[in-house]
Design a protein around this motif. Structure first.
Motif, PDB file in Angstrom:
ATOM      1  N   ARG A  48      10.642  -0.615  -8.263  1.00 42.92           N
ATOM      2  CA  ARG A  48       9.582  -0.548  -7.623  1.00 42.92           C
ATOM      3  C   ARG A  48       8.362  -0.301  -8.675  1.00 42.92           C
ATOM      4  N   ASP A  51       8.007  -3.736 -10.630  1.00 42.59           N
ATOM      5  CA  ASP A  51       7.395  -4.680  -9.728  1.00 42.59           C
ATOM      6  C   ASP A  51       5.826  -4.537  -9.669  1.00 42.59           C
ATOM      7  N   LYS A  52       5.259  -3.175  -9.732  1.00 41.00           N
ATOM      8  CA  LYS A  52       3.943  -3.028  -9.585  1.00 41.00           C
ATOM      9  C   LYS A  52       3.143  -3.586 -10.766  1.00 41.00           C
ATOM     10  N   LEU A 233       5.639   7.071  -8.289  1.00 39.03           N
ATOM     11  CA  LEU A 233       7.032   6.689  -8.517  1.00 39.03           C
ATOM     12  C   LEU A 233       7.639   7.218  -9.687  1.00 39.03           C
TER      13      LEU A 233
END
Length: 240
Positions: A48, A51-52, A233
Motif C-alpha cells: 500500500r 502503491d501510493k 502506513l
C-alpha cells in the motif's frame, strides 16, 4: 565480432522486450525467496505504501517484507522488490522508506539488473540472439537469476538510481532529501553490519555518491508535505 560485442553488451538488455524482464522475474522469484520468512501482513502494508508512490509506469511493482536482521533490499527484473525488516526497523522517517523503494524501483524501471546480467553473459547472449533463439536467452538469464540477491551495481548505476529515485519522490510529493537521509543511515549501519548482510555490499556507497545526492536534492528544492496516509502506513510497518 570483438568490436561489436562491447557495444552490444551494454545495450542488449534494453533491446529485449519488457516481457523478458517479467518472465525472468517470474521464473526467479520462487527460487530467490526459498527459505525466506516473508511477513505477509507487513507486505500488504508495504504494498500500500509503494502503491501510493506510483513509482513505475512500465511494470507492476510488487513489494515483499522479509523478516531478517539484514539491513538490505533488492529488486528483481519485472517488478518484485524485496525489503528486509532490518533496514525498515532502522528508519525514522517515511521519506527514508520512500527513498529506498524509489531507488529499487529505478533499478527495475531502468532495467539495471538486466543490464548487469546481460553484461556478465554478453558472449552467450549475443550468439543466442544472432541465431534468433530468444527462448535460449530467457533460459540462460533465468538460470542465473539466483545471483540477483548479490548483484553488485556499478557506481554509475547506483548514482543513476539515486538521482531518478529522487525525481520519482518529487513527483510523488515526497521530500527528496529522504534519499540523503537514507544514504546517511546506511553509512552508519554499515559500520556495525557484516558486509554480506549489508545493503552496501551490493549497492556501494561513496562520499561522492552522498555529495551528488545532496546536490541533486538542492536542485529539486520546493515545498513537500508527505501524504498523511504514507506516514500512517510507515508507522504501521514500524509497529508490527
Amino acid at each position: 565480432y570483438l568490436w561489436v560485442l562491447p557495444f552490444t553488451a551494454e545495450r542488449l538488455a534494453l533491446l529485449l522486450p519488457l516481457e523478458v524482464d517479467r518472465q525472468i522475474g517470474q521464473a526467479s522469484y520462487n527460487s530467490v525467496m526459498l527459505g525466506m520468512d516473508e511477513d505477509s501482513t507487513r507486505s500488504v502494508v508495504l504494498q500500500r505504501f509503494g502503491d501510493k508512490l506510483a513509482l513505475s509506469e512500465k511494470f507492476d511493482l510488487r513489494y515483499h517484507l522479509v523478516e531478517s536482521e539484514q539491513v538490505n533490499a533488492f529488486a528483481m527484473p519485472g517488478g518484485d522488490i524485496v525489503v528486509f525488516s532490518g533496514i525498515v526497523d532502522g528508519m525514522d522517517h517515511p521519506e527514508q522508506l520512500a527513498a529506498l523503494l524509489a531507488h529499487e524501483a529505478t533499478h527495475v524501471d531502468e532495467r539495471h539488473s538486466m543490464r548487469m546480467m546481460v553484461r556478465q553473459m554478453a558472449g552467450y547472449l549475443f550468439l543466442s540472439l544472432l541465431v534468433g533463439d530468444v527462448n535460449a536467452v530467457i533460459g540462460l538469464l533465468a538460470e542465473n537469476a539466483d545471483n540477483l540477491r548479490n548483484l553488485s551495481y556499478s557506481r554509475n548505476l547506483e548514482t543513476d538510481a539515486d538521482r531518478h529515485g529522487m525525481e520519482r519522490m518529487q513527483a510523488a510529493g515526497v521530500d527528496p532529501k529522504g534519499m540523503v537521509q537514507l544514504l546517511q543511515l546506511l553509512e552508519a549501519e554499515a559500520a556495525d553490519m557484516p558486509d554480506e548482510l549489508s545493503f552496501l555490499s551490493s549497492h556501494p556507497l561513496t562520499e561522492e555518491r552522498i555529495a551528488k545526492a545532496n546536490a541533486h536534492q538542492a536542485q529539486l528544492a520546493g515545498t513537500h508535505d508527505t501524504d498523511p496516509e504514507l506516514r500512517e502506513l510507515f508507522e504501521a510497518l514500524k509497529s508490527k
